[in-house]
Scaffold this motif. Sequence first.
Motif, PDB file in Angstrom:
ATOM      1  N   ARG A 158      -9.557  29.630  45.726  1.00 48.69           N
ATOM      2  CA  ARG A 158      -8.940  28.330  45.946  1.00 48.69           C
ATOM      3  C   ARG A 158      -8.341  27.790  44.448  1.00 48.69           C
ATOM      4  O   ARG A 158      -7.323  27.074  44.384  1.00 48.69           O
ATOM      5  CB  ARG A 158      -9.695  27.174  46.170  1.00 48.69           C
ATOM      6  CG  ARG A 158     -10.206  27.370  47.999  1.00 48.69           C
ATOM      7  CD  ARG A 158      -9.312  26.682  48.766  1.00 48.69           C
ATOM      8  NE  ARG A 158      -9.542  26.821  50.066  1.00 48.69           N
ATOM      9  CZ  ARG A 158      -9.014  27.615  51.088  1.00 48.69           C
ATOM     10  NH1 ARG A 158      -7.938  28.093  50.659  1.00 48.69           N
ATOM     11  NH2 ARG A 158      -9.268  27.833  52.195  1.00 48.69           N
ATOM     12  N   THR A 159      -9.039  28.168  43.323  1.00 51.26           N
ATOM     13  CA  THR A 159      -8.787  27.465  42.065  1.00 51.26           C
ATOM     14  C   THR A 159      -8.232  28.499  40.999  1.00 51.26           C
ATOM     15  O   THR A 159      -7.834  28.113  40.083  1.00 51.26           O
ATOM     16  CB  THR A 159     -10.067  26.917  41.466  1.00 51.26           C
ATOM     17  OG1 THR A 159     -11.168  27.939  41.255  1.00 51.26           O
ATOM     18  CG2 THR A 159     -10.688  25.669  42.428  1.00 51.26           C
ATOM     19  N   ARG A 160      -8.411  29.719  40.995  1.00 53.64           N
ATOM     20  CA  ARG A 160      -8.009  30.691  39.996  1.00 53.64           C
ATOM     21  C   ARG A 160      -6.644  31.050  40.147  1.00 53.64           C
ATOM     22  O   ARG A 160      -5.976  30.783  41.114  1.00 53.64           O
ATOM     23  CB  ARG A 160      -8.758  32.046  40.371  1.00 53.64           C
ATOM     24  CG  ARG A 160      -8.772  32.793  38.972  1.00 53.64           C
ATOM     25  CD  ARG A 160      -9.726  34.197  39.124  1.00 53.64           C
ATOM     26  NE  ARG A 160      -9.830  35.036  38.044  1.00 53.64           N
ATOM     27  CZ  ARG A 160     -10.515  35.759  37.602  1.00 53.64           C
ATOM     28  NH1 ARG A 160     -11.707  36.130  38.393  1.00 53.64           N
ATOM     29  NH2 ARG A 160     -10.259  36.605  36.699  1.00 53.64           N
ATOM     30  N   ASP A 168     -14.517  29.617  46.326  1.00 56.81           N
ATOM     31  CA  ASP A 168     -13.942  28.669  45.119  1.00 56.81           C
ATOM     32  C   ASP A 168     -12.722  29.519  44.241  1.00 56.81           C
ATOM     33  O   ASP A 168     -11.801  29.054  43.821  1.00 56.81           O
ATOM     34  CB  ASP A 168     -15.192  28.418  44.385  1.00 56.81           C
ATOM     35  CG  ASP A 168     -14.820  27.604  42.870  1.00 56.81           C
ATOM     36  OD1 ASP A 168     -14.416  26.429  43.168  1.00 56.81           O
ATOM     37  OD2 ASP A 168     -14.944  28.091  41.916  1.00 56.81           O
TER      38      ASP A 168
END
Length: 294
Positions: A254-256, A251
């Motif tokens: 993918r998002t940071r 996660d």
Amino acid sequence: MSKVAKWVGGALAVVVGVPLALFGFFWVRGGAFLAAVHEVPAEPLVLPADATTLSRGAHLAAVYCGDCHADDFGGKMMIEDAAFAMLPAPNLTRGLGGVAGQLDTAGWVRAVRHGVGADGRALFIMPSEYYVNFSREDLAALVAHLAQLPPVDRELPARRFGPVGRTLAGAGPLRGGFPVLRIDHTAPFPEAPPAAATAEYGGYLARTFGCAACHGENLAGGPTQGAPEIPSPNLTPGDALGSWSEADFVDQARTREGEHMPWPALAKMTDEELQALWRFLASLPAQPTNPSPA
């Protein structure tokens, strides 16, 4: 002129003259270093043409090249500081301003695997000391894709080191940014483990992605090499990552977002690759974060 005045004049001449002489020496030495041509071997490489391998090459290019050379591989400026350096990540295509027309297969190998440009000069902050860990098959797939990129017309300023950068190159501190000096140019291609969500394949990804560049050879973080004021997280289970799950890691990848970590490149890895990378990191012995140098 009094003795005191002569003494003061002589002292001023030393105070001013010695630094100027040192600057001149390192300026000339830096210019010679930056202009030096490096003769390195280029391992024979047969470029594949099948769709599966070219697709693999496109994926590798997106992960490993797009962060610096832009998503369209048309290049962008990395450093714009007249005193230090004007440094482009070159346009890799055959478009206007591109370098692909100057590179045959051997030239691509020298650039990617050995850190040497088409003109024979050492490339600066090109992570070839990590790309030398690519298997023959992965390097061939990558080069095959790069060699047939669609043209992008983008002319960028030529590489130029200003007075500060050139002097630092002559004095030595800047030379750490030239991987050609650190690579074993006679090393054979390593074998890549089978691509799978395994710790073994994750280790291959960590070596080629260059995690050690910031997080240290033991991946225990601490002060970043070349920028000690920027702390790098400990990637072993000995710190915060020890409380993460695999899902947490994927996660974050993918998002940071962040200025110093290449999150966009990491986000382009497949789920399988991120799982492999996590399983490698989770398999490391827990270590305390590397301390700041005394």
